[in-house]
Scaffold this motif. Sequence first.
Motif, mmCIF file in Angstrom:
data_model
loop_
_atom_site.group_PDB
_atom_site.id
_atom_site.type_symbol
_atom_site.label_atom_id
_atom_site.label_comp_id
_atom_site.label_asym_id
_atom_site.label_seq_id
_atom_site.Cartn_x
_atom_site.Cartn_y
_atom_site.Cartn_z
ATOM 1 N N ASP A 86 57.242 46.002 63.408
ATOM 2 C CA ASP A 86 57.048 45.855 62.097
ATOM 3 C C ASP A 86 56.416 47.127 61.449
ATOM 4 O O ASP A 86 56.034 46.954 60.260
ATOM 5 N N MET A 87 56.025 47.860 62.405
ATOM 6 C CA MET A 87 54.984 49.046 61.900
ATOM 7 C C MET A 87 55.586 49.832 60.763
ATOM 8 O O MET A 87 54.760 50.319 60.106
ATOM 9 N N GLU A 88 56.902 49.780 60.798
ATOM 10 C CA GLU A 88 57.470 50.774 59.624
ATOM 11 C C GLU A 88 57.496 50.132 58.196
ATOM 12 O O GLU A 88 57.646 50.667 57.076
ATOM 13 N N LYS A 89 57.210 48.747 58.213
ATOM 14 C CA LYS A 89 57.197 48.228 56.840
ATOM 15 C C LYS A 89 55.960 48.626 56.114
ATOM 16 O O LYS A 89 54.913 49.095 56.656
ATOM 17 N N LYS A 90 55.915 48.431 54.766
ATOM 18 C CA LYS A 90 55.063 48.760 53.957
ATOM 19 C C LYS A 90 54.069 47.812 54.005
ATOM 20 O O LYS A 90 54.191 46.482 54.094
ATOM 21 N N LYS A 91 52.675 48.256 53.797
ATOM 22 C CA LYS A 91 51.474 47.570 53.780
ATOM 23 C C LYS A 91 51.017 47.296 52.479
ATOM 24 O O LYS A 91 50.680 48.318 51.830
ATOM 25 N N ILE A 92 51.128 46.069 51.993
ATOM 26 C CA ILE A 92 50.945 46.159 50.420
ATOM 27 C C ILE A 92 49.308 45.232 50.400
ATOM 28 O O ILE A 92 49.300 44.082 51.061
ATOM 29 N N VAL A 93 48.303 45.617 49.744
ATOM 30 C CA VAL A 93 47.093 44.874 49.420
ATOM 31 C C VAL A 93 47.240 44.362 47.853
ATOM 32 O O VAL A 93 47.387 45.246 47.253
ATOM 33 N N VAL A 94 47.011 43.039 47.808
ATOM 34 C CA VAL A 94 46.514 42.434 46.436
ATOM 35 C C VAL A 94 45.443 42.225 46.470
ATOM 36 O O VAL A 94 44.770 41.342 47.154
ATOM 37 N N MET A 95 44.696 42.697 45.385
ATOM 38 C CA MET A 95 43.329 42.172 45.172
ATOM 39 C C MET A 95 43.180 41.680 43.888
ATOM 40 O O MET A 95 43.716 41.939 42.768
ATOM 41 N N ILE A 96 42.592 40.381 43.995
ATOM 42 C CA ILE A 96 42.676 39.356 42.736
ATOM 43 C C ILE A 96 41.013 39.271 42.398
ATOM 44 O O ILE A 96 40.294 38.662 43.138
ATOM 45 N N ALA A 97 40.881 39.773 41.358
ATOM 46 C CA ALA A 97 39.381 39.836 40.713
ATOM 47 C C ALA A 97 38.808 38.812 39.726
ATOM 48 O O ALA A 97 37.808 38.937 39.029
ATOM 49 N N THR A 98 39.942 37.813 39.535
ATOM 50 C CA THR A 98 39.773 37.023 38.499
ATOM 51 C C THR A 98 40.617 35.676 38.682
ATOM 52 O O THR A 98 41.399 35.694 39.520
ATOM 53 N N ASP A 99 40.259 34.591 37.995
ATOM 54 C CA ASP A 99 40.995 33.676 38.261
ATOM 55 C C ASP A 99 42.062 33.224 37.084
ATOM 56 O O ASP A 99 42.496 32.292 37.086
ATOM 57 N N ARG A 100 41.862 34.258 36.084
ATOM 58 C CA ARG A 100 42.917 34.323 35.056
ATOM 59 C C ARG A 100 43.582 35.460 35.054
ATOM 60 O O ARG A 100 43.175 36.479 35.525
ATOM 61 N N MET A 101 44.953 35.490 34.634
ATOM 62 C CA MET A 101 45.812 36.669 34.610
ATOM 63 C C MET A 101 45.737 37.204 33.089
ATOM 64 O O MET A 101 46.237 36.499 32.142
ATOM 65 N N GLY A 102 45.328 38.461 32.886
ATOM 66 C CA GLY A 102 45.258 38.987 31.749
ATOM 67 C C GLY A 102 44.339 38.775 30.693
ATOM 68 O O GLY A 102 43.322 37.694 31.002
ATOM 69 N N PHE A 103 44.304 39.202 29.432
ATOM 70 C CA PHE A 103 43.236 38.698 28.410
ATOM 71 C C PHE A 103 43.698 38.030 27.357
ATOM 72 O O PHE A 103 45.022 38.357 27.048
ATOM 73 N N GLY A 104 43.097 37.422 26.483
ATOM 74 C CA GLY A 104 43.542 36.720 25.176
ATOM 75 C C GLY A 104 43.632 35.225 25.315
ATOM 76 O O GLY A 104 42.698 34.759 24.405
ATOM 77 N N ASP A 105 43.952 34.636 26.143
ATOM 78 C CA ASP A 105 44.214 33.189 26.205
ATOM 79 C C ASP A 105 43.785 32.738 27.278
ATOM 80 O O ASP A 105 44.632 32.743 28.533
ATOM 81 N N ASP A 106 42.841 31.979 27.498
ATOM 82 C CA ASP A 106 42.434 31.542 28.928
ATOM 83 C C ASP A 106 43.323 30.547 29.586
ATOM 84 O O ASP A 106 43.720 30.579 30.892
ATOM 85 N N GLU A 107 43.785 29.665 28.723
ATOM 86 C CA GLU A 107 44.752 28.539 29.287
ATOM 87 C C GLU A 107 46.143 29.314 29.881
ATOM 88 O O GLU A 107 46.463 29.198 30.831
ATOM 89 N N LEU A 108 46.724 30.090 29.235
ATOM 90 C CA LEU A 108 47.667 30.729 29.346
ATOM 91 C C LEU A 108 47.375 31.701 30.785
ATOM 92 O O LEU A 108 48.301 31.687 31.611
ATOM 93 N N GLY A 109 46.467 32.201 30.814
ATOM 94 C CA GLY A 109 45.784 33.222 31.678
ATOM 95 C C GLY A 109 45.735 32.390 33.160
ATOM 96 O O GLY A 109 46.142 32.921 34.078
ATOM 97 N N LEU A 110 45.159 31.027 33.016
ATOM 98 C CA LEU A 110 45.412 30.420 34.235
ATOM 99 C C LEU A 110 46.681 30.106 34.870
ATOM 100 O O LEU A 110 46.891 30.022 35.837
#
Lengths: 200, 75
Positions: A86-110
Amino acid sequence: MEKELDCRGLACPAPVLQTKQLIEKERPGLIKVTVDNEASKQNVSRFLESQNFQIAVEQDGAVFHVIGKSDQKGVAPDAFKAQEPDMEKKKIVVMIATDRMGFGDDELGLKLMLNFIKTLKEMGDELWRLIFVNNGVKLTIDGSQVLAELKELEEGGLLILVCGTCLDHFDLLDRKQVGETTNMLDVVTAMQLADKVINI
Amino acid sequence: MAITMRAIQPDMTILDVVSRYRQAEAVFAKYDEKAGVCLCCEALFDPLHQIAERYGLDLEKLLADLNTVANSDSS
Protein backbone atom coordinates in the motif's frame (compact mmCIF):
# COMPACT_ATOMS: atom_id res chain seq x y z
CA MET A 1 20.68 -1.66 5.37
CA GLU A 2 17.89 -3.49 7.20
CA LYS A 3 17.68 -3.76 10.97
CA GLU A 4 15.33 -5.67 13.23
CA LEU A 5 14.47 -5.11 16.85
CA ASP A 6 12.51 -7.60 18.91
CA CYS A 7 10.81 -5.62 21.67
CA ARG A 8 8.27 -8.24 22.69
CA GLY A 9 7.71 -8.26 26.44
CA LEU A 10 8.84 -4.64 26.79
CA ALA A 11 6.55 -1.83 27.92
CA CYS A 12 6.79 1.82 26.92
CA PRO A 13 9.05 3.68 26.71
CA ALA A 14 11.60 0.86 26.19
CA PRO A 15 10.66 -0.05 22.57
CA VAL A 16 10.84 3.61 21.51
CA LEU A 17 14.14 4.16 23.33
CA GLN A 18 15.68 1.09 21.69
CA THR A 19 14.43 2.23 18.29
CA LYS A 20 15.78 5.73 18.89
CA GLN A 21 19.16 4.39 19.93
CA LEU A 22 19.42 2.16 16.87
CA ILE A 23 18.45 4.95 14.48
CA GLU A 24 20.88 7.42 16.01
CA LYS A 25 23.70 4.87 15.88
CA GLU A 26 23.14 3.26 12.50
CA ARG A 27 20.44 5.17 10.61
CA PRO A 28 19.12 2.07 8.80
CA GLY A 29 17.17 2.50 5.57
CA LEU A 30 14.74 -0.19 6.64
CA ILE A 31 13.82 -1.08 10.19
CA LYS A 32 11.43 -3.66 11.58
CA VAL A 33 10.40 -3.36 15.22
CA THR A 34 8.37 -6.19 16.74
CA VAL A 35 6.18 -5.32 19.72
CA ASP A 36 3.32 -7.03 21.52
CA ASN A 37 1.15 -4.23 22.83
CA GLU A 38 -0.93 -1.45 21.32
CA ALA A 39 0.82 1.44 23.10
CA SER A 40 4.25 0.34 21.88
CA LYS A 41 2.93 -0.12 18.36
CA GLN A 42 1.54 3.41 18.31
CA ASN A 43 4.53 5.04 19.98
CA VAL A 44 7.15 3.31 17.82
CA SER A 45 5.13 4.27 14.73
CA ARG A 46 4.88 7.88 15.87
CA PHE A 47 8.55 8.04 16.67
CA LEU A 48 9.58 6.60 13.30
CA GLU A 49 7.26 9.03 11.52
CA SER A 50 8.85 11.91 13.39
CA GLN A 51 12.18 10.68 12.02
CA ASN A 52 10.81 10.81 8.46
CA PHE A 53 10.29 7.08 8.06
CA GLN A 54 7.34 5.80 6.07
CA ILE A 55 5.41 3.37 8.23
CA ALA A 56 3.62 0.11 7.64
CA VAL A 57 2.26 -2.13 10.38
CA GLU A 58 1.72 -5.86 10.01
CA GLN A 59 -0.26 -7.71 12.65
CA ASP A 60 0.29 -11.35 13.51
CA GLY A 61 -2.11 -12.24 16.32
CA ALA A 62 -1.10 -10.20 19.33
CA VAL A 63 2.22 -9.25 17.76
CA PHE A 64 2.80 -6.15 15.67
CA HIS A 65 5.64 -5.59 13.23
CA VAL A 66 6.23 -1.88 12.74
CA ILE A 67 8.18 -1.43 9.53
CA GLY A 68 9.83 1.88 8.77
CA LYS A 69 11.48 2.90 5.55
CA SER A 70 13.61 5.96 5.07
CA ASP A 71 14.96 7.48 1.87
CA GLN A 72 18.48 6.50 2.73
CA LYS A 73 20.39 5.20 -0.27
CA GLY A 74 21.27 1.55 -0.54
CA VAL A 75 17.86 0.14 0.22
CA ALA A 76 16.26 -1.89 -2.52
CA PRO A 77 12.78 -0.40 -2.98
CA ASP A 78 11.30 -3.76 -3.85
CA ALA A 79 12.26 -5.17 -0.48
CA PHE A 80 9.90 -2.79 1.21
CA LYS A 81 7.24 -2.94 -1.45
CA ALA A 82 6.93 -6.68 -0.94
CA GLN A 83 6.12 -6.16 2.71
CA GLU A 84 3.80 -3.21 2.24
CA PRO A 85 2.09 -2.97 -1.12
CA ASP A 86 0.00 0.00 0.00
CA MET A 87 2.99 2.32 0.17
CA GLU A 88 2.38 3.68 -3.31
CA LYS A 89 -1.04 4.99 -2.40
CA LYS A 90 -1.41 8.70 -1.81
CA LYS A 91 -1.56 9.86 1.78
CA ILE A 92 -4.29 12.40 2.32
CA VAL A 93 -4.66 14.38 5.51
CA VAL A 94 -8.00 16.03 6.21
CA MET A 95 -7.84 18.70 8.89
CA ILE A 96 -11.15 19.85 10.33
CA ALA A 97 -10.94 23.08 12.31
CA THR A 98 -14.65 23.75 12.73
CA ASP A 99 -17.89 21.93 13.41
CA ARG A 100 -19.60 23.87 10.62
CA MET A 101 -18.79 23.85 6.91
CA GLY A 102 -18.48 27.25 5.33
CA PHE A 103 -19.81 30.60 6.46
CA GLY A 104 -23.21 32.27 6.33
CA ASP A 105 -25.80 29.96 7.84
CA ASP A 106 -24.86 27.87 10.89
CA GLU A 107 -27.71 25.39 10.48
CA LEU A 108 -26.76 24.71 6.88
CA GLY A 109 -23.09 24.63 7.87
CA LEU A 110 -23.76 21.88 10.42
CA LYS A 111 -25.73 19.81 7.92
CA LEU A 112 -22.95 20.15 5.37
CA MET A 113 -20.30 19.15 7.88
CA LEU A 114 -22.24 16.05 8.97
CA ASN A 115 -22.68 15.08 5.35
CA PHE A 116 -18.98 15.70 4.69
CA ILE A 117 -17.90 13.36 7.52
CA LYS A 118 -20.35 10.70 6.37
CA THR A 119 -18.97 10.90 2.84
CA LEU A 120 -15.29 10.84 3.80
CA LYS A 121 -15.12 7.06 3.54
CA GLU A 122 -15.40 7.46 -0.22
CA MET A 123 -11.73 8.49 -0.19
CA GLY A 124 -10.96 4.85 0.63
CA ASP A 125 -7.50 3.89 1.82
CA GLU A 126 -5.98 7.14 0.64
CA LEU A 127 -7.55 8.92 3.62
CA TRP A 128 -4.49 8.61 5.88
CA ARG A 129 -5.10 10.96 8.81
CA LEU A 130 -8.14 12.84 10.05
CA ILE A 131 -7.19 15.68 12.35
CA PHE A 132 -9.60 17.68 14.49
CA VAL A 133 -8.54 21.05 15.90
CA ASN A 134 -10.26 24.09 17.41
CA ASN A 135 -14.09 23.78 17.23
CA GLY A 136 -13.69 20.64 15.12
CA VAL A 137 -12.91 18.61 18.26
CA LYS A 138 -16.58 18.97 19.23
CA LEU A 139 -17.39 16.44 16.51
CA THR A 140 -15.46 13.77 18.44
CA ILE A 141 -17.23 14.03 21.80
CA ASP A 142 -20.32 12.36 23.21
CA GLY A 143 -23.50 13.61 21.58
CA SER A 144 -21.80 14.21 18.22
CA GLN A 145 -24.07 13.25 15.35
CA VAL A 146 -21.16 11.71 13.43
CA LEU A 147 -19.66 9.61 16.21
CA ALA A 148 -20.78 6.34 14.62
CA GLU A 149 -19.22 7.29 11.29
CA LEU A 150 -15.97 8.37 12.92
CA LYS A 151 -15.77 5.15 14.93
CA GLU A 152 -16.37 3.16 11.77
CA LEU A 153 -13.51 4.99 10.05
CA GLU A 154 -11.24 4.39 13.03
CA GLU A 155 -12.14 0.70 13.20
CA GLY A 156 -11.29 0.53 9.50
CA GLY A 157 -7.72 1.58 10.31
CA LEU A 158 -7.85 5.36 9.91
CA LEU A 159 -5.80 7.27 12.48
CA ILE A 160 -7.91 10.06 13.91
CA LEU A 161 -6.01 12.74 15.81
CA VAL A 162 -7.79 15.11 18.17
CA CYS A 163 -6.05 18.25 19.42
CA GLY A 164 -5.40 17.91 23.15
CA THR A 165 -4.90 21.63 23.71
CA CYS A 166 -8.27 22.30 22.05
CA LEU A 167 -10.10 19.66 24.12
CA ASP A 168 -8.53 21.13 27.21
CA HIS A 169 -9.47 24.67 26.20
CA PHE A 170 -13.14 23.69 25.84
CA ASP A 171 -12.95 21.48 28.95
CA LEU A 172 -13.86 18.43 26.86
CA LEU A 173 -10.94 16.09 27.64
CA ASP A 174 -13.21 13.61 29.43
CA ARG A 175 -15.87 13.68 26.74
CA LYS A 176 -13.81 12.60 23.72
CA GLN A 177 -15.20 9.35 22.33
CA VAL A 178 -13.07 8.72 19.30
CA GLY A 179 -9.51 9.30 18.10
CA GLU A 180 -6.20 9.83 19.83
CA THR A 181 -5.45 12.98 21.77
CA THR A 182 -2.58 14.61 19.95
CA ASN A 183 -0.22 17.58 19.96
CA MET A 184 1.09 20.08 17.43
CA LEU A 185 4.20 18.03 16.67
CA ASP A 186 2.01 15.18 15.41
CA VAL A 187 -0.09 17.59 13.37
CA VAL A 188 2.96 19.18 11.75
CA THR A 189 4.59 15.79 11.13
CA ALA A 190 1.42 14.43 9.51
CA MET A 191 1.23 17.46 7.23
CA GLN A 192 4.88 17.13 6.30
CA LEU A 193 4.57 13.45 5.40
CA ALA A 194 1.25 13.73 3.57
CA ASP A 195 0.91 13.90 -0.21
CA LYS A 196 -2.10 16.17 0.14
CA VAL A 197 -3.59 18.21 3.00
CA ILE A 198 -7.23 19.26 2.85
CA ASN A 199 -8.28 21.98 5.26
CA ILE A 200 -11.92 22.39 6.23
CA MET B 1 25.59 33.49 44.13
CA ALA B 2 25.55 30.20 42.29
CA ILE B 3 22.98 29.86 39.58
CA THR B 4 21.48 26.39 39.29
CA MET B 5 20.28 25.40 35.84
CA ARG B 6 17.41 22.95 35.89
CA ALA B 7 18.17 20.03 33.59
CA ILE B 8 14.51 19.23 33.05
CA GLN B 9 12.39 22.01 31.61
CA PRO B 10 8.56 22.19 31.21
CA ASP B 11 8.72 22.13 27.42
CA MET B 12 10.61 18.84 27.31
CA THR B 13 8.67 15.73 26.35
CA ILE B 14 8.70 12.50 28.34
CA LEU B 15 10.79 10.98 25.58
CA ASP B 16 13.33 13.82 25.85
CA VAL B 17 13.60 13.17 29.56
CA VAL B 18 13.77 9.37 29.67
CA SER B 19 16.19 9.15 26.76
CA ARG B 20 18.64 11.34 28.67
CA TYR B 21 17.89 10.08 32.17
CA ARG B 22 16.67 6.49 32.23
CA GLN B 23 15.98 6.65 35.96
CA ALA B 24 13.32 9.25 35.27
CA GLU B 25 11.10 6.41 34.10
CA ALA B 26 10.52 5.48 37.74
CA VAL B 27 9.43 9.05 38.49
CA PHE B 28 6.82 8.95 35.74
CA ALA B 29 5.65 5.53 36.95
CA LYS B 30 5.12 7.11 40.36
CA TYR B 31 2.76 9.66 38.80
CA ASP B 32 0.80 7.08 36.75
CA GLU B 33 -1.71 6.40 39.48
CA LYS B 34 -2.53 10.05 40.02
CA ALA B 35 -2.78 10.66 36.27
CA GLY B 36 -4.97 7.57 35.83
CA VAL B 37 -2.96 6.43 32.82
CA CYS B 38 0.47 5.05 31.99
CA LEU B 39 2.19 8.34 31.16
CA CYS B 40 5.02 6.75 29.19
CA CYS B 41 2.40 4.91 27.09
CA GLU B 42 -0.14 7.68 26.55
CA ALA B 43 1.90 10.87 26.60
CA LEU B 44 5.43 9.96 25.53
CA PHE B 45 5.64 12.75 22.94
CA ASP B 46 3.89 15.47 24.92
CA PRO B 47 5.60 18.33 26.77
CA LEU B 48 5.58 18.13 30.55
CA HIS B 49 3.59 21.33 31.05
CA GLN B 50 0.83 19.98 28.81
CA ILE B 51 0.83 16.62 30.60
CA ALA B 52 0.56 18.29 33.99
CA GLU B 53 -2.36 20.38 32.80
CA ARG B 54 -4.16 17.51 31.12
CA TYR B 55 -3.86 15.05 33.99
CA GLY B 56 -4.08 17.49 36.90
CA LEU B 57 -0.51 16.97 38.10
CA ASP B 58 1.58 19.45 40.07
CA LEU B 59 4.07 20.61 37.42
CA GLU B 60 6.55 22.12 39.87
CA LYS B 61 6.58 18.96 41.97
CA LEU B 62 7.01 16.80 38.87
CA LEU B 63 9.88 18.98 37.64
CA ALA B 64 11.51 18.91 41.07
CA ASP B 65 11.28 15.11 41.25
CA LEU B 66 12.67 14.74 37.74
CA ASN B 67 15.49 17.19 38.36
CA THR B 68 16.48 15.34 41.53
CA VAL B 69 16.86 12.19 39.46
CA ALA B 70 18.63 14.05 36.65
CA ASN B 71 21.13 15.62 39.04
CA SER B 72 21.88 12.33 40.77
CA ASP B 73 22.21 10.66 37.37
CA SER B 74 24.81 13.15 36.19
CA SER B 75 26.73 13.37 39.46
